[in-house]
Design an enzyme around this catalytic site. Structure first.
Site, PDB file in Angstrom:
ATOM      1  N   HIS A  36       0.874  -1.169   0.000  1.00  0.00           N
ATOM      2  CA  HIS A  36       0.000   0.000   0.000  1.00  0.00           C
ATOM      3  C   HIS A  36       0.921   1.231   0.000  1.00  0.00           C
ATOM      4  O   HIS A  36       1.987   1.201   0.605  1.00  0.00           O
ATOM      5  CB  HIS A  36      -0.834  -0.048   1.280  1.00  0.00           C
ATOM      6  CG  HIS A  36      -1.906   0.988   1.384  1.00  0.00           C
ATOM      7  ND1 HIS A  36      -1.658   2.282   1.749  1.00  0.00           N
ATOM      8  CD2 HIS A  36      -3.241   0.912   1.190  1.00  0.00           C
ATOM      9  CE1 HIS A  36      -2.788   2.970   1.779  1.00  0.00           C
ATOM     10  NE2 HIS A  36      -3.775   2.162   1.439  1.00  0.00           N
ATOM     11  N   ASP A  62       3.344  -4.018   8.411  1.00  0.00           N
ATOM     12  CA  ASP A  62       2.088  -3.290   8.265  1.00  0.00           C
ATOM     13  C   ASP A  62       0.964  -4.323   8.366  1.00  0.00           C
ATOM     14  O   ASP A  62       0.716  -5.075   7.435  1.00  0.00           O
ATOM     15  CB  ASP A  62       2.085  -2.597   6.899  1.00  0.00           C
ATOM     16  CG  ASP A  62       0.745  -1.994   6.544  1.00  0.00           C
ATOM     17  OD1 ASP A  62      -0.216  -2.133   7.323  1.00  0.00           O
ATOM     18  OD2 ASP A  62       0.660  -1.372   5.465  1.00  0.00           O
ATOM     19  N   GLN A 100      -4.096  -4.905   7.110  1.00  0.00           N
ATOM     20  CA  GLN A 100      -5.026  -5.791   6.413  1.00  0.00           C
ATOM     21  C   GLN A 100      -5.151  -7.172   7.036  1.00  0.00           C
ATOM     22  O   GLN A 100      -5.897  -7.993   6.516  1.00  0.00           O
ATOM     23  CB  GLN A 100      -4.606  -5.939   4.947  1.00  0.00           C
ATOM     24  CG  GLN A 100      -4.925  -4.736   4.087  1.00  0.00           C
ATOM     25  CD  GLN A 100      -6.419  -4.455   3.976  1.00  0.00           C
ATOM     26  OE1 GLN A 100      -7.232  -5.369   4.032  1.00  0.00           O
ATOM     27  NE2 GLN A 100      -6.771  -3.189   3.848  1.00  0.00           N
ATOM     28  N   LYS A 123     -10.025  -0.588  11.016  1.00  0.00           N
ATOM     29  CA  LYS A 123     -10.068  -1.791  10.178  1.00  0.00           C
ATOM     30  C   LYS A 123     -10.361  -3.037  11.004  1.00  0.00           C
ATOM     31  O   LYS A 123     -10.361  -4.146  10.486  1.00  0.00           O
ATOM     32  CB  LYS A 123      -8.747  -1.959   9.424  1.00  0.00           C
ATOM     33  CG  LYS A 123      -8.453  -0.769   8.513  1.00  0.00           C
ATOM     34  CD  LYS A 123      -7.648  -1.128   7.297  1.00  0.00           C
ATOM     35  CE  LYS A 123      -7.122   0.126   6.625  1.00  0.00           C
ATOM     36  NZ  LYS A 123      -7.401   0.186   5.191  1.00  0.00           N
ATOM     37  N   CYS A 156      -4.549   2.221  -3.788  1.00  0.00           N
ATOM     38  CA  CYS A 156      -3.321   2.792  -3.236  1.00  0.00           C
ATOM     39  C   CYS A 156      -2.152   1.830  -3.427  1.00  0.00           C
ATOM     40  O   CYS A 156      -1.324   1.656  -2.531  1.00  0.00           O
ATOM     41  CB  CYS A 156      -3.472   3.160  -1.770  1.00  0.00           C
ATOM     42  SG  CYS A 156      -4.705   4.431  -1.492  1.00  0.00           S
TER      43      CYS A 156
END
Ligand SMILES: Cc1ncc(COP(=O)(O)O)c(C=O)c1O
Ligand SMILES: Cc1ncc(COP(=O)(O)O)c(C=O)c1O
Lengths: 142, 406, 406, 142
Positions: free
Chosen positions: C123, C200, C203, C226, C364
């Protein structure tokens, strides 16, 4: 906070904060501890004189709020006549006394009213750091 | 004229007793303000009825969220009288805004030997970022001192403002003493030398009109939570020429024209500086907070608060053994005081026992405390739900405590 | 086994029709998830019943807020299996966390000629900060490529990992393709060379167990919004040795030992890195969100989502003229696809007209789109309130659209 | 969105997006405009040939979604035979047509169905940038 502890806080803490019997520098100290709370500027120097394995004398200098001052005064008194080893369980008990998550009632931990008064800190998390300021420094030693 | 008792009904927190069964007397508004029902509803309605991300999706409810988000930007633009919506960036708070300007605007523009000016009365948030950047760069941090009244020493400012100065940062109002600064005066002087001025409006935004064009500052920041809005949201105003010249304040989604693995180009306008998912609920809540303030009127708020602040100052000054610190030309609704022989922390604990929320400490202004030669103060700071009755209660409990402790 | 229809009742957004009178079919959970009532209540209860700042005041309700805030830190610590609460920093989101680590951790540790590794599937939030820092420093950004399946080319990693590499950053799951990466494998290889790895987890956090000790990463970030939590709040996990060695992530109130005008000392522990007023309501809402997830069980969530993802993949693959992009070894509940002859934006507009929220765009991840040789894709991403019926509806409308548009 | 416009969107936009009559490069163009939407990758090159003060020919090349393609095709058609000056009010009208805050109804702005179809963008703020991509570039010229 139960009313008895509230009353103790109001009486014993104020009395101990004003008690000057253990204030002052100890020239021939064997241990000198610095206790400083950057959040509020409270600052104490704790002097301990060890003879053999017993503490013959303890005193402090410094400034701060009534709670930190009283707890430092009470600590100085408690130190005298004990060995560092003997202080260890006392320090642990003191932390338990002020720990708001403790499942032990203050009264089950001690019946010393000078100490018991600090259980009031269970109600004031922010003041806990005041109550334990000097005790925390001592903990590193014992 | 403001009816504070009636306004208070809009704040659910006051419709209840404290756990000890007391009425809540909240005098720590400088730290954060309570929220009216309309702000709380704006947030829960958003999550319950139309939650979605903003700006990037073409479906309902995102289309609706995008419109609502844009409306808040418009509202804030009018609220601070910014020339255009393209100069109003949402972020996460005052501290966040200051750090970002230090990192992104000032870092690449500051070299060894340069100077940055700030003042002796700053909150750590408006001192540390500049101080640490100066240390990193070998630049000099010049400090504009305060006078005995607490007012800035404006005369010294022109002297400090030499040709090496690259940036000036100051607060609109001292959070510790309630000194209100003459921002126009500072900006006018700096403007003559083309030096950008940064304003920390955290302490003024809830009770004093902010007009960035009238002030003529280059940057201005504030936090939502200090103006009856949610936590985790803030506003950064910056002149368009700076926003367009700066690299993005935060690299993330939504800020790019074209991304390649080794280089990227960025969009213009505020989108450039709002990388990542914003605090959408926070922005909508901030919108409700500003509407709430507008429904009362900033002018009315200001005169009401000045009135009860004067009242409090008079009452405190009448007490023996109480000293109000600072006596500035313009006083904001924040007063710091000390009680003879009583440590501020002990004082606040006793006040807290009576349901009075008041703050003791250095108020994140350690250098100011040093200047005042006190370890800490007790601080009251007022908001529109406060009344003279609150102040009477404070004075009464101060007297009780004094009798008991000293 | 999860009863999604029943769980859905806890999400007020689904108890209503869209403005066009349709049922809401929300398949854009990769962008952001909806909120259960318990999260909404945690926020409004906080503002209505016990609002205050955290950590610095000794009065009720601040004392209570401080305790509740600490409890969320404990909860998050357990949730990601961090060794201690001293390694869990609250901030404002994934993008915020990545930028802060780039600014504060990596900037002072990166020199010209050094290298940073990231991947081809990132991303923009996990690419741009490292890319721009490398440009600033004259360092090299190495890109770990993906294979045709979408999986990382793990073999290449050891080759890229030369002695000049100072940092590795990668995502747990590709937000565009739903590829799930083998983080343990990457970390184990980097560990041999003592190179810190940044994850990261934006997700993965809502559907896959995060165990930072098992992964053995140095840093990990995610966003509250999220994982069914509020906007404007995020978590940064970092190993204690790094947190203690780094300068504060944000300079502001609450982080200092002693501040002088020209220099300052900072406290240790997480307080060092949480300068300024945090998003307190956001943190409490995040706590409610994690409790909600725990009440269902991460294991159950994971297997349920894998089940409906498989179902969706099969159904999509059965359609003529639809191509699902990527076919990784481990698929997260996110699928990107393209329809022959139909631009993703047009497709999503038609789906949106039927109440289906689905995302078209580059997600993105422009470099990944370039690699896949598509301008954009249509992406569905699933959460626990989704059902096979949602997927059936998607397939049905895809067929209608196909008939109509091509 | 009223049903008529919805229908127009579905019919006219799709038809215009597929209409190839104005696609292709114009070798002797007097003006070449680049329209690019970084958000979605849509990219068009618009060719204009001015003879005297009238546009004798216009065409475009590029790729993107149906809305941006149709709007570029419709724009190309509209350009032919007009002067740049004459385009100005038309461009303004088009922006009004897609402006969701407008207080003018689409029907009061135009009765050209090719154009009217884009009023559907009032309902899709995100698609507005698709509809106005090429028109926005032209605006800079007129
Ligand atoms: C993989 C990945 N990283 C980072 C982000 C950015 O998260 P946020 O927008 O919450 O900062 C996202 C979400 O869009 C994402 O999917
Ligand atoms: C003058 C001033 N500046 C900055 C801040 C920091 O604001 P925040 O904590 O909302 O970032 C405060 C609030 O404490 C303040 O009073």
């Amino acid at each position: 906070m139960n009313d008895r502890i509230k009353a103790l806080y109001r009486s014993h803490i104020l009395v101990n904060a004003k008690d000057e019997s253990h204030q002052g520098k100890l020239e021939n100290a064997t241990h000198v501890l610095e206790a400083y709370n950057p959040m509020c500027g409270d600052k104490y120097t704790l002097y301990i004189k060890l003879e053999g394995d017993k503490i013959s004398k303890a005193s402090f200098e410094g400034f701060g709020c009534a709670i930190s001052k009283a707890s430092t005064a009470v600590l100085s008194k408690q130190l005298e006549g004990k060995s560092l080893k003997e202080m260890k369980p006392l320090v642990e008990m003191f932390f338990e006394l002020v720990n708001e998550d403790s499942d032990q009632s203050p009264e089950s931990l001690t019946d010393n009213e000078d100490l018991l008064a600090f259980a009031a800190a269970r109600e004031f998390p922010e003041r806990k750091t005041c109550a334990t300021l000097s005790w925390g420094e001592l903990e590193k030693l014992v | 004229m403001i009816n504070a008792e009636k306004l208070k009904l809009q704040f659910p927190i006051f419709n209840q007793k404290t756990p000890s069964g007391l009425d809540l007397t909240y005098l720590d508004n400088g730290a954060t303000c309570h929220k009216p029902q309309s702000v709380i509803d704006a947030i829960s309605d958003f999550y319950s009825k139309g939650y979605s991300t903003v700006g990037r999706a073409s479906y309902w409810p995102s289309s609706e969220t995008t419109v609502a988000f844009r409306e808040v930007r418009k509202l804030v633009t009018e609220f601070i009288n910014a020339p255009s919506e393209d100069e109003v960036v949402f972020n996460f708070g005052t501290t966040d805004g200051i750090n970002k300007i230090a990192n992104t605007f000032l870092r690449p523009r500051l070299s060894a030997g340069d100077e940055v000016i700030t003042t002796e009365m700053e909150h750590h948030a408006n001192l540390l970022p500049w101080q640490q950047l100066c240390i990193e760069k070998g630049a000099k941090l010049s400090i504009l001192p305060i006078l005995d009244t607490g007012d800035l020493d404006y005369e010294s400012f022109e002297t400090l403002l030499n040709d090496r100065v690259k940036f000036v940062a100051l607060t609109a109002v001292s959070n510790a003493l309630g000194v209100k600064n003459d921002l126009k005066r500072i900006c006018a002087i700096a403007r003559k030398k083309n030096i950008p001025v940064f304003i920390d409006a955290a302490q003024s935004v809830s009770h004093d009109e902010v007009d960035v064009q009238d002030i003529d500052c280059d940057f201005l920041v504030f936090s939502g939570h200090k103006i009856y809005g949610p936590t985790g949201v803030g506003v950064l105003y910056a002149k368009k020429k700076w926003l367009d010249a700066m690299m993005p304040l935060s690299y993330g989604g939504g800020i790019v024209k074209e991304v390649q693995l080794q280089e990227s180009t960025f969009v213009d306008g505020v989108a450039r500086h709002e990388g990542g998912t914003p605090n959408i609920a926070g922005v909508l809540g901030l919108g409700a907070a500003i509407r709430f303030v507008q429904s009362i009127g900033m002018h009315e708020i200001h005169s009401y608060l000045m009135d009860i602040t004067d009242y409090a100052k008079t009452k405190l000054n009448e007490m023996d053994g109480i000293k109000v610190l600072g006596n500035p030309v313009h006083q904001a609704p924040t007063l710091s005081f000390v009680m003879d022989g009583v440590h501020p922390h002990d004082l606040s604990t006793f006040l807290n026992e009576k349901g009075i929320c008041i703050r003791a400490g250095h108020h994140c202004a350690q250098p100011l405390m040093k200047k005042l030669k006190v370890p800490a103060t007790t601080r009251m700071s007022l908001a529109i739900y406060n009344t003279k009755a609150d102040i009477d209660k404070l004075i009464e409990v101060l007297k009780e405590t004094q009798a008991f402790l000293s």
